[in-house]
Write a protein that holds these residues in place. Structure first.
Motif, PDB file in Angstrom:
ATOM      1  N   TRP A   1      38.674  47.771  29.636  1.00  0.00           N
ATOM      2  CA  TRP A   1      39.297  47.428  28.367  1.00  0.00           C
ATOM      3  C   TRP A   1      40.823  47.758  27.899  1.00  0.00           C
ATOM      4  O   TRP A   1      41.554  48.288  29.003  1.00  0.00           O
ATOM      5  CB  TRP A   1      38.217  48.418  27.234  1.00  0.00           C
ATOM      6  CG  TRP A   1      38.981  49.920  27.427  1.00  0.00           C
ATOM      7  CD1 TRP A   1      38.582  50.724  27.577  1.00  0.00           C
ATOM      8  CD2 TRP A   1      40.014  50.449  26.539  1.00  0.00           C
ATOM      9  NE1 TRP A   1      39.241  51.936  27.711  1.00  0.00           N
ATOM     10  CE2 TRP A   1      39.639  51.544  26.585  1.00  0.00           C
ATOM     11  CE3 TRP A   1      41.394  49.505  25.600  1.00  0.00           C
ATOM     12  CZ2 TRP A   1      41.108  52.934  26.379  1.00  0.00           C
ATOM     13  CZ3 TRP A   1      42.404  50.372  25.035  1.00  0.00           C
ATOM     14  CH2 TRP A   1      42.021  51.795  25.503  1.00  0.00           C
TER      15      TRP A   1
ATOM     16  N   TRP B   1      38.916  31.138  28.649  1.00  0.00           N
ATOM     17  CA  TRP B   1      39.058  32.636  28.625  1.00  0.00           C
ATOM     18  C   TRP B   1      40.963  32.076  29.106  1.00  0.00           C
ATOM     19  O   TRP B   1      42.278  32.686  29.332  1.00  0.00           O
ATOM     20  CB  TRP B   1      38.583  32.890  29.556  1.00  0.00           C
ATOM     21  CG  TRP B   1      37.257  33.657  29.513  1.00  0.00           C
ATOM     22  CD1 TRP B   1      36.138  33.233  29.317  1.00  0.00           C
ATOM     23  CD2 TRP B   1      37.704  34.979  29.438  1.00  0.00           C
ATOM     24  NE1 TRP B   1      34.767  34.796  28.676  1.00  0.00           N
ATOM     25  CE2 TRP B   1      35.974  35.468  28.700  1.00  0.00           C
ATOM     26  CE3 TRP B   1      37.996  36.316  28.961  1.00  0.00           C
ATOM     27  CZ2 TRP B   1      35.313  37.145  28.010  1.00  0.00           C
ATOM     28  CZ3 TRP B   1      37.654  37.631  28.727  1.00  0.00           C
ATOM     29  CH2 TRP B   1      36.285  37.550  28.701  1.00  0.00           C
TER      30      TRP B   1
ATOM     31  N   VAL C   1      40.323  43.534  25.074  1.00  0.00           N
ATOM     32  CA  VAL C   1      39.177  42.753  25.766  1.00  0.00           C
ATOM     33  C   VAL C   1      38.636  44.374  26.072  1.00  0.00           C
ATOM     34  O   VAL C   1      38.642  45.268  26.514  1.00  0.00           O
ATOM     35  CB  VAL C   1      39.589  42.388  27.099  1.00  0.00           C
ATOM     36  CG1 VAL C   1      38.635  42.114  27.730  1.00  0.00           C
ATOM     37  CG2 VAL C   1      40.913  40.926  26.184  1.00  0.00           C
TER      38      VAL C   1
ATOM     39  N   GLY D   1      29.848  41.508  32.575  1.00  0.00           N
ATOM     40  CA  GLY D   1      30.010  40.848  31.452  1.00  0.00           C
ATOM     41  C   GLY D   1      31.786  41.014  30.989  1.00  0.00           C
ATOM     42  O   GLY D   1      32.183  41.700  31.302  1.00  0.00           O
ATOM     43  N   ALA D   2      32.306  39.946  30.391  1.00  0.00           N
ATOM     44  CA  ALA D   2      33.876  41.134  29.205  1.00  0.00           C
ATOM     45  C   ALA D   2      33.822  39.970  28.094  1.00  0.00           C
ATOM     46  O   ALA D   2      32.602  38.110  27.935  1.00  0.00           O
ATOM     47  CB  ALA D   2      34.697  40.151  30.177  1.00  0.00           C
ATOM     48  N   ILE D   3      34.472  40.312  26.786  1.00  0.00           N
ATOM     49  CA  ILE D   3      34.169  40.257  25.846  1.00  0.00           C
ATOM     50  C   ILE D   3      35.751  40.040  25.658  1.00  0.00           C
ATOM     51  O   ILE D   3      36.302  41.321  25.765  1.00  0.00           O
ATOM     52  CB  ILE D   3      33.246  40.340  24.216  1.00  0.00           C
ATOM     53  CG1 ILE D   3      33.702  41.853  24.777  1.00  0.00           C
ATOM     54  CG2 ILE D   3      32.098  40.120  24.653  1.00  0.00           C
ATOM     55  CD1 ILE D   3      32.626  42.830  22.849  1.00  0.00           C
ATOM     56  N   ARG D   4      36.077  39.015  24.559  1.00  0.00           N
ATOM     57  CA  ARG D   4      37.113  39.541  24.118  1.00  0.00           C
ATOM     58  C   ARG D   4      37.760  38.933  22.282  1.00  0.00           C
ATOM     59  O   ARG D   4      36.875  37.199  22.368  1.00  0.00           O
ATOM     60  CB  ARG D   4      38.398  38.678  25.059  1.00  0.00           C
ATOM     61  CG  ARG D   4      39.627  38.192  25.169  1.00  0.00           C
ATOM     62  CD  ARG D   4      40.875  37.494  26.115  1.00  0.00           C
ATOM     63  NE  ARG D   4      40.138  35.632  25.284  1.00  0.00           N
ATOM     64  CZ  ARG D   4      41.629  35.403  25.922  1.00  0.00           C
ATOM     65  NH1 ARG D   4      41.782  34.840  26.925  1.00  0.00           N
ATOM     66  NH2 ARG D   4      40.894  34.112  25.446  1.00  0.00           N
TER      67      ARG D   4
ATOM     68  N   TYR E   1      29.115  36.177  30.535  1.00  0.00           N
ATOM     69  CA  TYR E   1      27.968  36.967  31.700  1.00  0.00           C
ATOM     70  C   TYR E   1      27.872  36.584  32.937  1.00  0.00           C
ATOM     71  O   TYR E   1      27.831  34.782  32.918  1.00  0.00           O
ATOM     72  CB  TYR E   1      27.032  37.246  30.598  1.00  0.00           C
ATOM     73  CG  TYR E   1      26.226  38.233  31.454  1.00  0.00           C
ATOM     74  CD1 TYR E   1      25.990  39.379  31.740  1.00  0.00           C
ATOM     75  CD2 TYR E   1      25.110  37.753  32.021  1.00  0.00           C
ATOM     76  CE1 TYR E   1      25.494  40.408  32.318  1.00  0.00           C
ATOM     77  CE2 TYR E   1      24.159  38.593  32.635  1.00  0.00           C
ATOM     78  CZ  TYR E   1      24.413  40.151  32.559  1.00  0.00           C
ATOM     79  OH  TYR E   1      23.564  40.953  33.661  1.00  0.00           O
TER      80      TYR E   1
ATOM     81  N   GLY F   1      32.998  35.414  24.861  1.00  0.00           N
ATOM     82  CA  GLY F   1      32.060  36.762  25.783  1.00  0.00           C
ATOM     83  C   GLY F   1      31.541  35.941  26.390  1.00  0.00           C
ATOM     84  O   GLY F   1      30.818  34.377  26.956  1.00  0.00           O
TER      85      GLY F   1
ATOM     86  N   ASP G   1      28.696  31.454  28.870  1.00  0.00           N
ATOM     87  CA  ASP G   1      29.675  31.848  28.887  1.00  0.00           C
ATOM     88  C   ASP G   1      30.026  31.773  26.518  1.00  0.00           C
ATOM     89  O   ASP G   1      29.152  29.519  26.944  1.00  0.00           O
ATOM     90  CB  ASP G   1      31.184  31.012  29.238  1.00  0.00           C
ATOM     91  CG  ASP G   1      32.333  31.364  28.869  1.00  0.00           C
ATOM     92  OD1 ASP G   1      32.162  32.449  28.424  1.00  0.00           O
ATOM     93  OD2 ASP G   1      33.676  30.606  29.201  1.00  0.00           O
TER      94      ASP G   1
ATOM     95  N   TYR H   1      35.100  36.904  34.818  1.00  0.00           N
ATOM     96  CA  TYR H   1      35.590  36.364  33.664  1.00  0.00           C
ATOM     97  C   TYR H   1      37.097  37.308  33.545  1.00  0.00           C
ATOM     98  O   TYR H   1      37.376  36.915  32.464  1.00  0.00           O
ATOM     99  CB  TYR H   1      34.649  36.605  32.433  1.00  0.00           C
ATOM    100  CG  TYR H   1      33.285  35.618  32.460  1.00  0.00           C
ATOM    101  CD1 TYR H   1      33.477  33.834  32.204  1.00  0.00           C
ATOM    102  CD2 TYR H   1      32.433  35.409  33.249  1.00  0.00           C
ATOM    103  CE1 TYR H   1      33.170  32.928  32.312  1.00  0.00           C
ATOM    104  CE2 TYR H   1      30.498  34.635  33.069  1.00  0.00           C
ATOM    105  CZ  TYR H   1      31.503  33.427  32.611  1.00  0.00           C
ATOM    106  OH  TYR H   1      30.763  31.902  33.225  1.00  0.00           O
TER     107      TYR H   1
ATOM    108  N   ALA I   1      35.574  44.610  29.180  1.00  0.00           N
ATOM    109  CA  ALA I   1      34.688  44.564  30.540  1.00  0.00           C
ATOM    110  C   ALA I   1      33.453  45.562  30.901  1.00  0.00           C
ATOM    111  O   ALA I   1      33.928  46.578  31.455  1.00  0.00           O
ATOM    112  CB  ALA I   1      35.217  43.486  31.576  1.00  0.00           C
TER     113      ALA I   1
END
Length: 365
Positions: A279, A151, A265, A245-248, A238, A236, A220, A273, A267
């Motif tokens: 977003w 990240w 992004v 969690g989040a993803i990018r 969690y 991503g 991660d 994270y 979340a």
């Protein structure tokens, strides 16, 4: 007695005395051979062999002086009212490598010292500390210790806010073929208290919502690669305790005289994270004007920047737009200047906007 007899007698006496002295002479010991530092080119430039070993060592770092500033409502209501603050940082990194039957064995230690006695301009805390920024061991794709995670890698410009700027104690495995990589990590996440929340008119914004105990564990994962003029990454994270969690995703493409970057992004809620909003989408274009001068304009929109007591996003938005200038004065001495306009709109509080930026001078070695 003739002169000839006298000379012969004197010579004989001198020979006897010289022989006696030679028998008692102290003979100096031969000097021990000295092993001078040898260059190690097996792992790239800058490495040398530690004398008496087959371990290669590289020492590098930088000295940085930076002045941050902010003006307008952003300075008064978000960044604590401090219109400028200065920071000096010194960082040194030691990297040791040696060959094993499992591949290179790597050890890294990064020491960092910061001095920022006043203020929180641009939302930076007071920093008067000397820390181990990173300390980890690498072998056969495994990494253990304290290190920055995926990240931390974001755009080259200083406008967007799509990263977390944190490093954790972690265990990670990463496969890397050069054009493709994939990895997974188990991380010990950090925790804060309620004093670290940021609020505007009583509305919590970007809180670090504490977990109140638990295992403090995060998972991660990342995949990425490059083909031709395009590189990409999807990751991503969690947070198990917070159950959020989040993803990018980030993609770069060489277009014209520069490199275009696009990132997104999302979340599910506030986590270690990502905590800036539900977003966001960001873009930049880094133009290499000359060999020493790069101009990078960028823009970002973030939705749902407010969060409630449970760490769920529930309103507000933010626009960021700015430009970053990078210039190499001479080799290993560079400057970076950035100016950004920030506008934040809130559902239950007064909207704020303003300008932020910094000037940086850095000597690397």
């Amino acid at each position: 007695m003739t002169i000839k007899s006298l000379l012969l007698g004197s010579a004989a006496a001198l020979a006897v005395v010289s022989g006696a002295q030679a028998a008692d002479a102290i003979v100096a010991a031969e000097p021990e051979p000295v092993e001078y530092v040898r260059v190690c080119d097996a792992y790239g430039t800058g490495y040398f062999y530690i004398p008496g070993t087959e371990t290669c060592l590289k020492i590098q770092g930088y000295i940085r002086f930076q002045v941050d500033w902010s003006a307008g409502d952003v300075a008064d209501q978000i960044y604590g009212g401090e219109d400028w603050s200065a920071r000096t940082r010194g960082q040194v990194a030691f990297t040791a490598k040696s060959d094993t039957e499992y591949g290179p064995l790597t050890g890294v230690i990064v020491y960092q010292a910061n001095f920022r006695p006043n203020g929180v301009a641009n939302s930076q805390d007071d920093q008067n500390d000397t820390i181990i920024d990173e300390a980890y061991i690498d072998i056969a794709g495994f990494r253990v210790g304290k290190f920055v995670n995926w990240w931390d890698a974001d755009f080259s410009g200083e406008t967007e806010s799509i990263n977390n700027n944190t490093n954790f104690n972690a265990i990670r495995y990463q496969y890397d073929s050069g054009d493709f990589y994939a990895g997974i990590a188990v991380e010990e996440l950090t925790r804060t208290d309620d004093d670290d929340t940021r609020s505007i008119g009583g509305v919590v914004v970007g809180t670090d919502f504490p977990s109140n105990g638990g295992n403090n564990v995060g998972i991660d994962a990342a995949v990425g690669g490059k083909f031709g003029a395009i590189s990409w990454e999807l990751l991503g994270g969690y947070d198990i305790d917070r159950e959020d969690g989040a993803i990018r995703g980030i993609i770069y493409a060489d277009i014209g005289p520069g490199t275009f970057g696009l990132a997104g992004v999302w979340a599910s809620g506030v986590s270690d994270y990502y905590a800036n909003g539900e977003w966001a989408i960001a873009a930049q274009y880094a133009v290499k004007a000359t060999d020493k001068f790069t101009i990078t304009p960028a823009v970002q929109y973030t939705n749902n920047i407010e969060s409630d007591d449970e760490g769920e996003f529930d309103g507000g938005s933010e626009w960021r737009a700015g430009v970053t200038l990078d210039y190499e004065i001479v080799e290993n001495l560079s400057t970076k200047v950035t100016v950004n306009y920030v506008a934040e709109d809130f559902d239950d509080a007064e909207d704020v906007d303003g300008v932020t930026g910094f000037f940086r001078l850095q000597r690397s070695f």
